[in-house]
Write a protein that holds these residues in place. Sequence first.
Motif, PDB file in Angstrom:
ATOM      1  N   GLY A  12       0.880  -1.305   0.210  1.00 49.24           N
ATOM      2  CA  GLY A  12       0.032  -0.136  -0.068  1.00 49.24           C
ATOM      3  C   GLY A  12       0.886   1.261   0.035  1.00 49.24           C
ATOM      4  N   LYS A  13       2.137   1.285   0.028  1.00 52.48           N
ATOM      5  CA  LYS A  13       3.013   2.348  -0.004  1.00 52.48           C
ATOM      6  C   LYS A  13       3.689   2.536  -1.190  1.00 52.48           C
ATOM      7  CE  LYS A  13       3.762   1.625   5.188  1.00 52.48           C
ATOM      8  NZ  LYS A  13       4.547   1.281   6.235  1.00 52.48           N
ATOM      9  N   GLY A  14       3.624   1.880  -1.944  1.00 45.01           N
ATOM     10  CA  GLY A  14       5.052   1.860  -3.059  1.00 45.01           C
ATOM     11  C   GLY A  14       4.275   2.618  -4.299  1.00 45.01           C
ATOM     12  N   TYR A  15       3.291   2.646  -4.406  1.00 48.72           N
ATOM     13  CA  TYR A  15       2.822   3.215  -5.735  1.00 48.72           C
ATOM     14  C   TYR A  15       1.314   3.629  -5.712  1.00 48.72           C
ATOM     15  CZ  TYR A  15      -0.083  -0.714  -7.232  1.00 48.72           C
ATOM     16  OH  TYR A  15      -0.851  -1.612  -7.307  1.00 48.72           O
ATOM     17  N   PHE A  16       1.110   4.735  -6.683  1.00 52.59           N
ATOM     18  CA  PHE A  16      -0.471   4.776  -6.812  1.00 52.59           C
ATOM     19  C   PHE A  16      -0.361   5.506  -8.206  1.00 52.59           C
ATOM     20  CE2 PHE A  16      -4.771   6.324  -6.313  1.00 52.59           C
ATOM     21  CZ  PHE A  16      -5.071   5.710  -5.018  1.00 52.59           C
ATOM     22  N   VAL A  17      -1.747   5.365  -8.882  1.00 52.73           N
ATOM     23  CA  VAL A  17      -1.972   5.770 -10.323  1.00 52.73           C
ATOM     24  C   VAL A  17      -3.061   6.787 -10.310  1.00 52.73           C
ATOM     25  CG1 VAL A  17      -2.987   5.014 -12.760  1.00 52.73           C
ATOM     26  CG2 VAL A  17      -1.292   3.496 -11.121  1.00 52.73           C
ATOM     27  N   PHE A  18      -2.731   7.889 -11.120  1.00 56.54           N
ATOM     28  CA  PHE A  18      -3.789   9.171 -11.211  1.00 56.54           C
ATOM     29  C   PHE A  18      -3.876   9.090 -12.709  1.00 56.54           C
ATOM     30  CE2 PHE A  18      -4.936  13.301 -12.298  1.00 56.54           C
ATOM     31  CZ  PHE A  18      -5.819  13.967 -11.211  1.00 56.54           C
ATOM     32  N   THR A  19      -5.134   8.968 -13.258  1.00 55.02           N
ATOM     33  CA  THR A  19      -5.280   9.067 -14.846  1.00 55.02           C
ATOM     34  C   THR A  19      -6.687   9.560 -15.129  1.00 55.02           C
ATOM     35  OG1 THR A  19      -5.563   7.652 -16.735  1.00 55.02           O
ATOM     36  CG2 THR A  19      -6.332   6.734 -14.820  1.00 55.02           C
ATOM     37  N   SER A  20      -6.536  10.340 -16.258  1.00 53.71           N
ATOM     38  CA  SER A  20      -7.528  11.008 -16.679  1.00 53.71           C
ATOM     39  C   SER A  20      -8.380  10.100 -17.938  1.00 53.71           C
ATOM     40  CB  SER A  20      -7.478  12.113 -17.589  1.00 53.71           C
ATOM     41  OG  SER A  20      -6.637  12.042 -18.632  1.00 53.71           O
ATOM     42  N   ASN A  21      -7.834   8.864 -18.103  1.00 53.91           N
ATOM     43  CA  ASN A  21      -8.495   7.900 -19.075  1.00 53.91           C
ATOM     44  C   ASN A  21      -9.555   7.150 -18.415  1.00 53.91           C
ATOM     45  OD1 ASN A  21      -6.330   8.720 -20.805  1.00 53.91           O
ATOM     46  ND2 ASN A  21      -5.295   6.850 -20.219  1.00 53.91           N
ATOM     47  N   VAL A  22     -10.704   6.972 -19.233  1.00 50.67           N
ATOM     48  CA  VAL A  22     -11.874   6.187 -18.631  1.00 50.67           C
ATOM     49  C   VAL A  22     -11.957   4.954 -19.262  1.00 50.67           C
ATOM     50  CG1 VAL A  22     -13.066   8.569 -18.747  1.00 50.67           C
ATOM     51  CG2 VAL A  22     -13.221   7.229 -20.939  1.00 50.67           C
ATOM     52  N   ASP A  23     -10.712   4.311 -19.675  1.00 48.23           N
ATOM     53  CA  ASP A  23     -10.905   3.041 -20.394  1.00 48.23           C
ATOM     54  C   ASP A  23     -10.829   1.514 -19.352  1.00 48.23           C
ATOM     55  OD1 ASP A  23      -8.315   3.138 -19.895  1.00 48.23           O
ATOM     56  OD2 ASP A  23      -7.642   3.433 -21.932  1.00 48.23           O
ATOM     57  N   GLY A  24     -10.234   1.917 -18.332  1.00 45.46           N
ATOM     58  CA  GLY A  24     -10.250   0.834 -17.244  1.00 45.46           C
ATOM     59  C   GLY A  24      -8.873  -0.041 -17.783  1.00 45.46           C
ATOM     60  N   ALA A  25      -7.869   0.469 -18.470  1.00 50.31           N
ATOM     61  CA  ALA A  25      -6.562  -0.131 -18.676  1.00 50.31           C
ATOM     62  C   ALA A  25      -5.985  -0.515 -17.682  1.00 50.31           C
ATOM     63  CB  ALA A  25      -5.885   0.605 -19.924  1.00 50.31           C
ATOM     64  N   PHE A  26      -5.567   0.382 -16.809  1.00 44.43           N
ATOM     65  CA  PHE A  26      -4.840  -0.093 -15.566  1.00 44.43           C
ATOM     66  C   PHE A  26      -5.297  -1.258 -14.908  1.00 44.43           C
ATOM     67  CE2 PHE A  26      -3.221   4.166 -16.272  1.00 44.43           C
ATOM     68  CZ  PHE A  26      -1.936   3.777 -16.007  1.00 44.43           C
ATOM     69  N   GLN A  27      -6.645  -1.133 -14.514  1.00 49.92           N
ATOM     70  CA  GLN A  27      -7.214  -2.563 -13.880  1.00 49.92           C
ATOM     71  C   GLN A  27      -7.146  -3.777 -14.487  1.00 49.92           C
ATOM     72  OE1 GLN A  27      -8.657   0.595 -13.999  1.00 49.92           O
ATOM     73  NE2 GLN A  27     -10.072   1.013 -12.134  1.00 49.92           N
ATOM     74  N   LYS A  28      -7.316  -3.538 -15.868  1.00 48.22           N
ATOM     75  CA  LYS A  28      -7.178  -4.978 -16.937  1.00 48.22           C
ATOM     76  C   LYS A  28      -5.709  -5.445 -16.585  1.00 48.22           C
ATOM     77  CE  LYS A  28      -9.554  -4.820 -21.022  1.00 48.22           C
ATOM     78  NZ  LYS A  28      -9.783  -4.682 -22.168  1.00 48.22           N
ATOM     79  N   SER A  29      -4.738  -4.372 -16.660  1.00 50.53           N
ATOM     80  CA  SER A  29      -3.375  -4.726 -16.601  1.00 50.53           C
ATOM     81  C   SER A  29      -2.903  -5.193 -15.079  1.00 50.53           C
ATOM     82  CB  SER A  29      -2.416  -3.561 -16.908  1.00 50.53           C
ATOM     83  OG  SER A  29      -2.762  -3.172 -18.146  1.00 50.53           O
ATOM     84  N   GLY A  30      -3.808  -5.461 -14.247  1.00 55.20           N
ATOM     85  CA  GLY A  30      -3.665  -5.886 -12.896  1.00 55.20           C
ATOM     86  C   GLY A  30      -3.458  -5.055 -11.871  1.00 55.20           C
ATOM     87  N   PHE A  31      -3.616  -3.826 -12.059  1.00 61.61           N
ATOM     88  CA  PHE A  31      -3.503  -2.896 -10.958  1.00 61.61           C
ATOM     89  C   PHE A  31      -4.948  -2.895  -9.942  1.00 61.61           C
ATOM     90  CE2 PHE A  31      -0.472  -1.314 -13.906  1.00 61.61           C
ATOM     91  CZ  PHE A  31       0.566  -0.523 -12.718  1.00 61.61           C
ATOM     92  N   PRO A  32      -4.785  -2.971  -8.747  1.00 64.93           N
ATOM     93  CA  PRO A  32      -6.171  -3.229  -7.818  1.00 64.93           C
ATOM     94  C   PRO A  32      -6.876  -1.833  -7.901  1.00 64.93           C
ATOM     95  CG  PRO A  32      -4.107  -3.732  -6.722  1.00 64.93           C
ATOM     96  CD  PRO A  32      -3.634  -3.098  -8.077  1.00 64.93           C
ATOM     97  N   GLU A  33      -8.073  -1.862  -7.934  1.00 64.71           N
ATOM     98  CA  GLU A  33      -9.207  -1.069  -7.788  1.00 64.71           C
ATOM     99  C   GLU A  33      -8.606   0.268  -6.864  1.00 64.71           C
ATOM    100  OE1 GLU A  33     -12.732   0.975  -9.230  1.00 64.71           O
ATOM    101  OE2 GLU A  33     -11.663  -0.786 -10.096  1.00 64.71           O
ATOM    102  N   ASP A  34      -8.256  -0.156  -5.908  1.00 61.69           N
ATOM    103  CA  ASP A  34      -7.867   0.872  -4.831  1.00 61.69           C
ATOM    104  C   ASP A  34      -6.716   1.665  -4.910  1.00 61.69           C
ATOM    105  OD1 ASP A  34      -6.335  -1.223  -4.067  1.00 61.69           O
ATOM    106  OD2 ASP A  34      -7.214  -1.337  -1.713  1.00 61.69           O
ATOM    107  N   LYS A  35      -5.911   1.525  -6.176  1.00 66.68           N
ATOM    108  CA  LYS A  35      -4.554   1.889  -6.217  1.00 66.68           C
ATOM    109  C   LYS A  35      -4.623   2.854  -7.534  1.00 66.68           C
ATOM    110  CE  LYS A  35      -1.385   1.258  -4.159  1.00 66.68           C
ATOM    111  NZ  LYS A  35      -0.923   2.055  -3.093  1.00 66.68           N
ATOM    112  N   VAL A  36      -5.831   3.150  -7.864  1.00 71.35           N
ATOM    113  CA  VAL A  36      -6.255   3.897  -9.086  1.00 71.35           C
ATOM    114  C   VAL A  36      -7.126   4.967  -8.967  1.00 71.35           C
ATOM    115  CG1 VAL A  36      -6.681   3.884 -11.569  1.00 71.35           C
ATOM    116  CG2 VAL A  36      -5.531   1.762 -10.626  1.00 71.35           C
ATOM    117  N   LEU A  37      -6.977   6.277  -9.258  1.00 71.97           N
ATOM    118  CA  LEU A  37      -7.922   7.225  -9.378  1.00 71.97           C
ATOM    119  C   LEU A  37      -8.094   7.750 -10.723  1.00 71.97           C
ATOM    120  CD1 LEU A  37      -7.497  10.606  -6.989  1.00 71.97           C
ATOM    121  CD2 LEU A  37      -8.942  10.361  -9.231  1.00 71.97           C
TER     122      LEU A  37
END
Length: 353
Positions: A144-169
Amino acid sequence: MLDDHRGEICCSQSLWEIDIPALQLSVLRNPTYYLMTSKLIQRAASAILSAESVIFTSGAGLGVDSGLPDFRGPEGFWRAYPPFQALGLSFPSVSTPSWFKKDPQFAWGFWGHRYDLYTRTVPHDGFRVMKKIADMKERRAGPGKGYFVFTSNVDGAFQKSGFPEDKVLECHGSVHWLQCVKGDTCSEDIWPSSSSLPIPVDPATFRAPSEGMPKCRKCGELARTNVLMFDDGEWVQDRNYEQERSFDLFKTGLLSRLRDKQEEEIEKVGYDNAQSSLQSYVAIIEIGAGLAVPTVRRQSEMLAKKYNGTLIRINLRDTMVPNPDRDISLVMGGKDALLEIEKEMEAIERVQG
C-alpha cells in the motif's frame, strides 16, 4: 477539485496539425538525438530505481500504443468517427450529457461504441512494465505504500493490467460504470456497465437502436455512462470520491515517511545536502498527458513540487518540464519509453549485482 477542467479547451489548431511522424523521422535521423535520449533514459531508470515510491500519471496518449484514438483535435476525432465530420461535431460537442436527453440513440451510439472498443482493447506492453515497477516498489516500501495511479483515461486499462481498484484514481470516471441520466436527483447509485452493455451500434452512423439502451436500475429511466463529460452537472462522483480518499491516504503516508527521512538526512549530512538527496525519494512517471485539458500535467507538477520528487514526462508533443535540472523529458511514445527504461533498469541492476 475537479471543476477546473469541465469544458476546458485551450489547444491551438496549429498544434494539432503538426505532422508528428514526419517530425519524429527528422529528429531520429539526427545522431545527437540517440545520445541525448540514451542519457535521459539512464537518468529516468536511475530515478525510478532509487525512489522509495512512484506515482504514475497518464492521459489519452498512453492508450495510443494500444490502438486507441486520442481525439487530438477535430481531425483526430473525425478519423475515429467519420459520420460526425459531416455533422460538424467535435469531441467536446459530442461528449456532453445533453445528448442523452435530446437524442439517446446518438448518445448511446457514441458511448456504446467506446465501451466496446475499450473492452476489446488489450493494453500494450508498457502497462506490464508499469506493473513490474509498482510491484518492485511495494516490496521495497511495504504493501500500500509503493505506488499509486492518477489517470484521466476512462478505459479501465490499468485495472485490466492487474492494478488493484484501490490503487487507481480515474479523475474523469470510467466507461465501465453506469448511473442514472438524472444524476443524484434520482440517486447516487452506480453499477457495472457489463450488466447492460455491449449494445449493437450501427458502424455507418454510430447510432444505437431505439430498444435495448441501458436503463436506471432505480427509476427505470435512461442510464448514462459514469464519465465526467463537458458541461456536466449530473456526474455521480461517489466512486471518484472513494478513489480520492485512497489517494489522499497514500499521499499522507508518503509525506509522513518523507518527513521522517528528511529528519534523518539532516542529522547525517545537513539541511542543504539532505534536500538534494531526497529528490530521489519519489518518482512521478507521466505518460501521454497533453495541454488541451491539463488536469494530469498539473497534478504531476504539483506532486513533484510537494514531495520534492523527480518528474519523468513522456510525451511526443508537449515536452516541457517545470524544472529541467531535476525533471526528465522523454520525447517518445509511452510504450517505447517504458520498454527502454525497463532495459536500462535491468542493466543497472546487473552492474549493481
